[in-house]
Design an enzyme around this catalytic site. Sequence first.
Site, short mmCIF file in Angstrom:
data_model
loop_
_atom_site.label_atom_id
_atom_site.label_comp_id
_atom_site.label_asym_id
_atom_site.label_seq_id
_atom_site.Cartn_x
_atom_site.Cartn_y
_atom_site.Cartn_z
N ALA A 1 0.85 -1.21 0.00
CA ALA A 1 0.00 0.00 0.00
C ALA A 1 0.87 1.24 0.00
O ALA A 1 2.10 1.16 -0.11
CB ALA A 1 -0.91 -0.02 1.22
N ASN A 2 0.26 2.39 0.09
CA ASN A 2 1.01 3.65 0.27
C ASN A 2 0.25 4.53 1.25
O ASN A 2 -0.82 4.16 1.73
CB ASN A 2 1.25 4.33 -1.08
CG ASN A 2 -0.04 4.68 -1.79
OD1 ASN A 2 -0.84 5.46 -1.27
ND2 ASN A 2 -0.27 4.08 -2.95
N ARG A 3 0.82 5.70 1.53
CA ARG A 3 0.28 6.52 2.63
C ARG A 3 -0.84 7.47 2.20
O ARG A 3 -1.24 8.33 2.98
CB ARG A 3 1.40 7.36 3.26
CG ARG A 3 2.47 6.54 3.93
CD ARG A 3 3.49 7.46 4.59
NE ARG A 3 4.68 6.71 4.93
CZ ARG A 3 4.80 5.96 6.02
NH1 ARG A 3 3.79 5.87 6.86
NH2 ARG A 3 5.92 5.31 6.26
N ALA B 1 -3.41 7.60 -5.52
CA ALA B 1 -2.00 7.18 -5.55
C ALA B 1 -2.00 5.70 -5.91
O ALA B 1 -2.11 4.84 -5.03
CB ALA B 1 -1.36 7.43 -4.19
#
Length: 483
Positions: free
Chosen positions: A289-291, A355
């Site tokens: 995942a990402n933030r 994102a």
Amino acid sequence: MASLTVRQLDEKVKKLLRLRAARHGRSMEDEIRTILGQAAQGSGRDPPEAIDPPARAGAQAVRPSFATPEPSRERPATSSARRVLLIIGGGIAAYKSLDLIRRLQDHGIAVRCILTKAAQEFVTPLAAGALAGGHVHTDLFDPKSEFDVGHIRLARDTDLVVVAPATADLMAKMAGGHADDLASAVLLATDQPILIAPAMNPMMWSHKATQRNLARLLDDGVITVGPDAGEMAERGEAGTGRMAEPTAIAAAAVTLLDATAGQRPLAGKRIVITSGPTHEPIDPVRYIANRSSGKQGHAIAAAAAAAGADVTLVSGPVNLADPPGVRTVKVESARQMLDAVEKALPADCAIFAAAVADWRVANATSEKIKKTKAGMPPLSLVENPDILATIAHRKLGRPRLVVGFAAETENLIANAKDKLERKGCDWIIANDVSSESGVMGGDSNKVHIVTASGVEDWPPQSKDGVARALVGRIAAALVKEPS
Ligand SMILES: Cc1cc2nc3c(=O)[nH]c(=O)nc-3n(C[C@H](O)[C@H](O)[C@H](O)COP(=O)(O)O)c2cc1C
């Protein structure tokens, strides 16, 4: 006989006649013949300045005007014409504001003008008045103007105030609440929305003081259009600071007038927005995942819906409520996101704020991977579909306006420009997502709008503020290029 008439005219009328004749490509004598002919047919009643250029081809037959045939008293338009008070500041771009008067009139807007003292060094009240078809206001302490119209009525008898060019000085005065001349007093006294078109040298624009003033003005609810990036009037100077083109300012004014009239500028427009991160599974319980929090994308969806758009929000996994009035499609992976976006088309505009993970795990398993003594499981990655490029390069059913986001931690603008070209989209909203910026997960953002015509730096503001400004800009772009 006609040549005798021209010679007999007083200088002021002669100047106006020359302007009108030049505009129509006629001799002064022919212009007089035309005026007399119109008068004979009873159709040539002109506003008080007696010589009033007619609308150009394609515009309305009668240009909207604040002015009435009464010799000394001005009244606001009694028709349904919408009214703009145009304040021209003392910058080199002031000449473009003469064209802006015509562009506003092309939209059926009645224009009344104020010229600051410095503005009169660049354009004359006569030229502005000839185009606006009425008296131009220049002096706070002019008894005639004050008793006729008065600065408070100037401030109130309008639907929108446009400041173009908004010079660094004028912006500073507005931000400081000054009222020592007609323009600043009117800007302080108005209860109507204010649209400014900043124009100045790039060093003046990027100066901390100007940016401070801009942030304060935005906070006060002032709306901006431009400045654009590019060559400046001064030789060898380039950068951000050019005044937005008159057509863009007029389009922004129309959008604001529509919005304040209760019309929703994006009504009838379909918009697809992606938001949040994607989760790329490793196994049923683990993922990459990402933030991304989804706050910016969700704010844009809410602002677009508030502006009347039919919004489909394709959201990755986020801890946010679905925005009101928005169709929200929840997905996890990049491939699901692309699929949902394609299903949501056709659309007038697509905004890709999510994102999206560039890679996914090639060998994701359907059973949970067990921790074994044999060591860590090998993970091989494959590239995900590029959603922005896929949609922007569509031959059939490409949204008219495709907007991508560039989240970068270094070389922000260079990377964003490169992305604009590679992906084939129309705008890139570039934002710095380095950990010091606090953008990922935070409530504020500082974005740069990168388009084929340059880079526009927006000051730091809340993500809601960015969303509202972006939606205003999108509405103006869709109005400018109607389908
Ligand atoms: C040739 C020339 C061009 C100028 N162009 C600009 C400009 O584009 N933008 C700006 O902010 N100031 C410009 N200035 C400075 C403004 O004229 C000056 O700050 C003035 O006080 C602004 O007046 P205002 O508040 O009535 O706009 C220019 C000055 C000169 C002499």
